[in-house]
Design a protein around this motif. Structure first.
Motif, PDB file in Angstrom:
ATOM      1  N   VAL A 136     -10.176  42.948  50.898  1.00  0.00           N
ATOM      2  CA  VAL A 136     -10.588  41.912  51.848  1.00  0.00           C
ATOM      3  C   VAL A 136     -10.488  42.404  53.300  1.00  0.00           C
ATOM      4  CG1 VAL A 136     -10.089  39.567  52.659  1.00  0.00           C
ATOM      5  CG2 VAL A 136      -9.836  40.118  50.220  1.00  0.00           C
ATOM      6  N   ASP A 137     -11.599  42.437  53.989  1.00  0.00           N
ATOM      7  CA  ASP A 137     -11.665  42.539  55.462  1.00  0.00           C
ATOM      8  C   ASP A 137     -10.808  43.634  56.107  1.00  0.00           C
ATOM      9  OD1 ASP A 137     -13.225  40.314  55.013  1.00  0.00           O
ATOM     10  OD2 ASP A 137     -12.051  38.923  56.215  1.00  0.00           O
ATOM     11  N   VAL A 138     -10.849  44.849  55.576  1.00  0.00           N
ATOM     12  CA  VAL A 138     -10.112  45.947  56.235  1.00  0.00           C
ATOM     13  C   VAL A 138     -11.022  46.520  57.325  1.00  0.00           C
ATOM     14  CG1 VAL A 138      -8.844  48.101  55.953  1.00  0.00           C
ATOM     15  CG2 VAL A 138      -8.752  46.358  54.160  1.00  0.00           C
TER      16      VAL A 138
ATOM     17  N   ASP B 252     -11.343  45.061  63.749  1.00  0.00           N
ATOM     18  CA  ASP B 252     -10.815  43.930  64.518  1.00  0.00           C
ATOM     19  C   ASP B 252      -9.543  43.334  63.921  1.00  0.00           C
ATOM     20  OD1 ASP B 252     -12.305  43.826  66.812  1.00  0.00           O
ATOM     21  OD2 ASP B 252     -13.821  42.449  66.009  1.00  0.00           O
ATOM     22  N   PHE B 253      -9.256  43.572  62.662  1.00  0.00           N
ATOM     23  CA  PHE B 253      -8.028  43.051  62.051  1.00  0.00           C
ATOM     24  C   PHE B 253      -6.912  44.099  62.042  1.00  0.00           C
ATOM     25  CE2 PHE B 253     -11.313  40.404  59.768  1.00  0.00           C
ATOM     26  CZ  PHE B 253     -11.043  39.243  60.482  1.00  0.00           C
ATOM     27  N   CYS B 254      -7.191  45.279  62.593  1.00  0.00           N
ATOM     28  CA  CYS B 254      -6.185  46.339  62.633  1.00  0.00           C
ATOM     29  C   CYS B 254      -5.652  46.471  64.067  1.00  0.00           C
ATOM     30  CB  CYS B 254      -6.811  47.647  62.156  1.00  0.00           C
ATOM     31  SG  CYS B 254      -7.162  47.596  60.367  1.00  0.00           S
TER      32      CYS B 254
ATOM     33  N   GLN C 240     -16.514  41.861  54.103  1.00  0.00           N
ATOM     34  CA  GLN C 240     -16.699  42.181  55.517  1.00  0.00           C
ATOM     35  C   GLN C 240     -16.979  40.884  56.279  1.00  0.00           C
ATOM     36  OE1 GLN C 240     -19.996  44.911  56.313  1.00  0.00           O
ATOM     37  NE2 GLN C 240     -18.878  45.787  58.046  1.00  0.00           N
ATOM     38  N   ASP C 241     -16.030  40.498  57.131  1.00  0.00           N
ATOM     39  CA  ASP C 241     -16.215  39.332  57.998  1.00  0.00           C
ATOM     40  C   ASP C 241     -17.353  39.695  58.963  1.00  0.00           C
ATOM     41  OD1 ASP C 241     -14.876  36.780  58.219  1.00  0.00           O
ATOM     42  OD2 ASP C 241     -14.029  37.394  60.158  1.00  0.00           O
ATOM     43  N   TRP C 242     -18.359  38.816  59.109  1.00  0.00           N
ATOM     44  CA  TRP C 242     -19.629  39.252  59.717  1.00  0.00           C
ATOM     45  C   TRP C 242     -20.261  38.078  60.462  1.00  0.00           C
ATOM     46  CZ3 TRP C 242     -21.256  44.044  60.301  1.00  0.00           C
ATOM     47  CH2 TRP C 242     -22.610  44.338  60.440  1.00  0.00           C
TER      48      TRP C 242
ATOM     49  N   LEU D  28      -9.442  27.978  65.576  1.00  0.00           N
ATOM     50  CA  LEU D  28     -10.356  28.723  66.448  1.00  0.00           C
ATOM     51  C   LEU D  28      -9.763  30.103  66.733  1.00  0.00           C
ATOM     52  CD1 LEU D  28     -11.369  25.863  68.887  1.00  0.00           C
ATOM     53  CD2 LEU D  28     -12.684  26.798  66.967  1.00  0.00           C
ATOM     54  N   TRP D  29     -10.622  31.108  66.690  1.00  0.00           N
ATOM     55  CA  TRP D  29     -10.175  32.497  66.788  1.00  0.00           C
ATOM     56  C   TRP D  29     -10.738  33.157  68.034  1.00  0.00           C
ATOM     57  CZ3 TRP D  29      -6.534  33.064  63.377  1.00  0.00           C
ATOM     58  CH2 TRP D  29      -6.605  32.384  62.148  1.00  0.00           C
ATOM     59  N   PRO D  30     -10.104  34.251  68.457  1.00  0.00           N
ATOM     60  CA  PRO D  30     -10.784  35.093  69.456  1.00  0.00           C
ATOM     61  C   PRO D  30     -12.093  35.603  68.828  1.00  0.00           C
ATOM     62  CG  PRO D  30      -8.564  35.949  68.915  1.00  0.00           C
ATOM     63  CD  PRO D  30      -8.832  34.826  67.976  1.00  0.00           C
ATOM     64  N   ASP D  31     -13.079  35.915  69.638  1.00  0.00           N
ATOM     65  CA  ASP D  31     -14.313  36.511  69.095  1.00  0.00           C
ATOM     66  C   ASP D  31     -13.917  37.753  68.287  1.00  0.00           C
ATOM     67  OD1 ASP D  31     -15.246  34.688  70.976  1.00  0.00           O
ATOM     68  OD2 ASP D  31     -16.810  36.032  71.743  1.00  0.00           O
ATOM     69  N   HIS D  32     -14.420  37.860  67.079  1.00  0.00           N
ATOM     70  CA  HIS D  32     -14.046  38.999  66.238  1.00  0.00           C
ATOM     71  C   HIS D  32     -15.148  39.272  65.222  1.00  0.00           C
ATOM     72  CE1 HIS D  32     -12.941  35.487  63.842  1.00  0.00           C
ATOM     73  NE2 HIS D  32     -13.151  36.246  62.782  1.00  0.00           N
ATOM     74  N   CYS D  33     -15.193  40.497  64.738  1.00  0.00           N
ATOM     75  CA  CYS D  33     -16.122  40.898  63.675  1.00  0.00           C
ATOM     76  C   CYS D  33     -17.546  40.422  63.936  1.00  0.00           C
ATOM     77  CB  CYS D  33     -15.618  40.425  62.315  1.00  0.00           C
ATOM     78  SG  CYS D  33     -14.046  41.172  61.866  1.00  0.00           S
TER      79      CYS D  33
ATOM     80  N   GLY E  16      -5.675  43.605  51.093  1.00  0.00           N
ATOM     81  CA  GLY E  16      -6.357  43.587  52.393  1.00  0.00           C
ATOM     82  C   GLY E  16      -5.782  42.592  53.382  1.00  0.00           C
ATOM     83  N   LEU E  17      -6.659  42.040  54.234  1.00  0.00           N
ATOM     84  CA  LEU E  17      -6.257  41.247  55.395  1.00  0.00           C
ATOM     85  C   LEU E  17      -7.050  39.931  55.450  1.00  0.00           C
ATOM     86  CD1 LEU E  17      -6.466  44.269  57.871  1.00  0.00           C
ATOM     87  CD2 LEU E  17      -4.401  43.408  56.753  1.00  0.00           C
ATOM     88  N   ALA E  18      -6.502  38.866  55.889  1.00  0.00           N
ATOM     89  CA  ALA E  18      -5.092  38.652  56.199  1.00  0.00           C
ATOM     90  C   ALA E  18      -4.491  37.787  55.096  1.00  0.00           C
ATOM     91  CB  ALA E  18      -4.963  37.948  57.550  1.00  0.00           C
ATOM     92  N   THR E  19      -3.253  38.056  54.739  1.00  0.00           N
ATOM     93  CA  THR E  19      -2.584  37.355  53.634  1.00  0.00           C
ATOM     94  C   THR E  19      -2.750  35.847  53.690  1.00  0.00           C
ATOM     95  OG1 THR E  19      -0.852  39.023  53.890  1.00  0.00           O
ATOM     96  CG2 THR E  19      -0.373  37.171  52.412  1.00  0.00           C
TER      97      THR E  19
ATOM     98  N   PHE F  56      -4.980  33.981  55.348  1.00  0.00           N
ATOM     99  CA  PHE F  56      -6.321  33.406  55.508  1.00  0.00           C
ATOM    100  C   PHE F  56      -7.265  33.942  54.437  1.00  0.00           C
ATOM    101  CE2 PHE F  56      -4.142  32.375  59.370  1.00  0.00           C
ATOM    102  CZ  PHE F  56      -4.508  31.054  59.542  1.00  0.00           C
ATOM    103  N   CYS F  57      -7.955  35.024  54.725  1.00  0.00           N
ATOM    104  CA  CYS F  57      -9.003  35.443  53.782  1.00  0.00           C
ATOM    105  C   CYS F  57      -8.450  35.894  52.438  1.00  0.00           C
ATOM    106  CB  CYS F  57      -9.870  36.520  54.419  1.00  0.00           C
ATOM    107  SG  CYS F  57     -10.811  35.847  55.814  1.00  0.00           S
ATOM    108  N   VAL F  58      -7.300  36.539  52.439  1.00  0.00           N
ATOM    109  CA  VAL F  58      -6.710  36.968  51.166  1.00  0.00           C
ATOM    110  C   VAL F  58      -6.308  35.747  50.338  1.00  0.00           C
ATOM    111  CG1 VAL F  58      -4.688  38.110  50.143  1.00  0.00           C
ATOM    112  CG2 VAL F  58      -5.981  39.241  51.971  1.00  0.00           C
TER     113      VAL F  58
HETATM  114  C1  VGL Z   1      -9.843  36.219  58.847  1.00  0.00           C
HETATM  115  C2  VGL Z   1      -9.468  34.703  60.525  1.00  0.00           C
HETATM  116  C3  VGL Z   1     -10.801  34.699  60.851  1.00  0.00           C
HETATM  117  C4  VGL Z   1      -9.272  37.042  57.750  1.00  0.00           C
HETATM  118  C5  VGL Z   1     -11.193  36.214  59.154  1.00  0.00           C
HETATM  119  O1  VGL Z   1      -9.868  38.087  57.387  1.00  0.00           O
HETATM  120  O2  VGL Z   1      -8.196  36.679  57.226  1.00  0.00           O
HETATM  121  N1  VGL Z   1      -8.997  35.442  59.525  1.00  0.00           N
HETATM  122  N2  VGL Z   1     -11.666  35.453  60.165  1.00  0.00           N
END
Ligand code: VGL
Ligand code: ZN
Length: 202
Positions: free
Chosen positions: A7-9, A12-14, A45-47, A77-82, A145-148, A150-152
């Protein structure tokens, strides 16, 4: 047949990334080592588009980590990412990429976030992963993977809902941890019947 779901390695998550998970890059070595034990390997892949609704920047007066109500329920709400096509959205360069057979992109619809590899956050829009795994005869999932928290977590819980045997590789996941969310996530997964294993068990 068993599948490894990575998941999502992504950068932006590192460490150094836009939504860095503390020590997120530490999942890479155990994941790389496990890959040779699987005949089915999937990466997510978060996209996101630039104006994605999970970004605090798209809501006036909101800051990252605030929550809002979406029509499907509460959303952090998150910082802009992926962002699609950005360096942050690329997989970390140290993650082995040749063994992966399918990459599931998620969160590409502007109005819906997607944590799980199976369903978007409205809990009904599918990513197509379940159909792929069924077609390949997969019954057992190993999630890393990332993050335990949320996405995991959402991937593991949806896996259980879809009646897979689900294993969480506890030394190949890292969490964001907002107000104890990692502990909560671990308990929710255990209650749902997710089995806790380590990379050396695989
Ligand atoms: C994720 C927050 C926002 C994750 C993705 O990969 O856990 N968390 N988008
Ligand atoms: Zn995201």
């Amino acid at each position: 047949m068993k599948a490894l779901i990575i998941v999502d390695v992504q950068n932006d998550f590192c460490p150094g990334g836009a939504l860095a998970v503390p020590n997120g890059d530490e999942v890479i070595e155990p994941i790389n080592d496990m890959m040779d034990s699987f005949d089915c390997i999937v990466q997510t892949q978060d996209w996101h588009p630039t104006d994605h609704h999970s970004f605090a920047s798209t809501h006036e007066g909101k800051s990252p980590y605030d929550t809002i109500e979406m029509n499907y329920g509460e959303q952090v709400l998150w910082p802009d990412h992926c962002v699609q096509g950005s360096t942050g959205a690329e997989f970390h360069k140290d993650l082995r990429n040749k063994p992966s057979q399918l990459i599931i992109r998620k969160g590409f619809r502007k109005d819906i976030d997607s944590y799980s590899a199976f369903f978007e956050n409205d809990q009904s829009t599918v990513t197509g992963l379940h159909g792929y795994l069924q077609a390949r005869g997969v019954k057992e999932l190993y999630v890393a993977g990332l993050a335990t928290d949320f996405c995991v977590k959402w991937t593991a819980l949806d896996g259980r809902k879809l009646e897979y045997d689900v294993n969480l590789i506890t030394d190949a996941v890292k969490g964001i941890d907002m107000d104890g969310s990692v502990d909560t996530a671990m308990n929710e997964m255990k209650e749902a019947g997710v089995i806790m294993v380590t990379a050396s068990d695989v």
